[in-house]
Scaffold this motif. Structure first.
Motif, short mmCIF file in Angstrom:
data_model
loop_
_atom_site.label_atom_id
_atom_site.label_comp_id
_atom_site.label_asym_id
_atom_site.label_seq_id
_atom_site.Cartn_x
_atom_site.Cartn_y
_atom_site.Cartn_z
N ILE A 1 16.81 -57.94 62.17
CA ILE A 1 18.25 -58.14 62.24
C ILE A 1 19.03 -56.87 61.91
O ILE A 1 19.98 -56.52 62.63
CB ILE A 1 18.68 -59.31 61.33
N VAL A 2 18.66 -56.15 60.86
CA VAL A 2 19.44 -54.98 60.47
C VAL A 2 19.37 -53.88 61.54
O VAL A 2 20.41 -53.34 61.93
CB VAL A 2 19.06 -54.49 59.06
N PRO A 3 18.20 -53.55 62.08
CA PRO A 3 18.20 -52.56 63.18
C PRO A 3 19.01 -53.03 64.39
O PRO A 3 19.69 -52.23 65.03
CB PRO A 3 16.72 -52.40 63.53
N TRP A 4 18.94 -54.33 64.68
CA TRP A 4 19.75 -54.86 65.79
C TRP A 4 21.23 -54.65 65.51
O TRP A 4 21.99 -54.20 66.39
CB TRP A 4 19.43 -56.34 66.03
N LEU A 5 21.67 -54.97 64.29
CA LEU A 5 23.07 -54.76 63.92
C LEU A 5 23.46 -53.28 64.00
O LEU A 5 24.57 -52.94 64.43
CB LEU A 5 23.34 -55.28 62.51
N MET A 6 22.55 -52.39 63.62
CA MET A 6 22.83 -50.95 63.70
C MET A 6 23.19 -50.53 65.12
O MET A 6 24.08 -49.71 65.33
CB MET A 6 21.61 -50.15 63.24
N LEU A 7 22.50 -51.11 66.08
CA LEU A 7 22.68 -50.72 67.48
C LEU A 7 23.72 -51.55 68.23
O LEU A 7 24.18 -51.14 69.30
CB LEU A 7 21.35 -50.80 68.21
N HIS A 8 24.07 -52.73 67.70
CA HIS A 8 24.93 -53.65 68.45
C HIS A 8 26.18 -54.09 67.69
O HIS A 8 26.78 -55.10 68.03
CB HIS A 8 24.13 -54.90 68.87
N ARG A 9 26.60 -53.35 66.69
CA ARG A 9 27.76 -53.76 65.89
C ARG A 9 29.08 -53.45 66.58
O ARG A 9 30.14 -53.89 66.12
CB ARG A 9 27.72 -53.13 64.50
N GLU A 10 29.04 -52.74 67.68
CA GLU A 10 30.21 -52.45 68.51
C GLU A 10 31.37 -51.85 67.70
O GLU A 10 32.53 -52.19 67.91
CB GLU A 10 30.68 -53.69 69.26
N GLY A 11 31.03 -50.98 66.76
CA GLY A 11 32.06 -50.29 65.98
C GLY A 11 32.57 -51.06 64.78
O GLY A 11 33.40 -50.55 64.03
#
Length: 115
Positions: free
Chosen positions: A64-74
């Protein structure tokens, strides 16, 4: 060493980025088995601006955390463990994706003194 029973990610937004936050939320819900908290359209507890919470288990952190790093959209996101010490979890054990916001730790200190 305290045991980590879970993690929370707090996804922050403002009126102009609420649609983006909704998109990130929908993607999280579709991709992972997480507990999504209510939308808070204003400051609540230690959180200085609008946010929703995403709760997940320790064995999901590495996905989840790596996904959030790449997909947090700013969006700015606070990730912290759940150890039973809310103040330490938010103040000392947290990590930030994006801008580090100033949290209101006073709410935890009041809770400590009323126990």
């Amino acid at each position: 060493m305290p045991e980590i029973s879970g993690f929370h990610a707090h996804v922050y937004y403002d009126p102009g980025s609420r649609e983006v936050a909704a998109r990130v939320r929908k993607a999280l819900e579709e991709r992972f088995t997480v507990q999504l908290g209510r939308w808070h359209d204003g400051p609540i507890g230690p959180h200085p601006k609008s946010m929703y919470q995403v709760a997940f288990l320790p064995d999901q952190f590495d996905e989840i955390v790596p996904w959030l790093m790449l997909h947090r959209e700013g969006l700015d996101i606070l990730v912290h463990p759940e150890t039973g010490d809310d103040l330490a979890d938010h103040r000392h054990h947290a990590l930030w994706l994006g801008e580090k916001l100033a949290l209101n730790f006073e709410c935890f200190q009041r809770a400590e003194t009323t126990r």
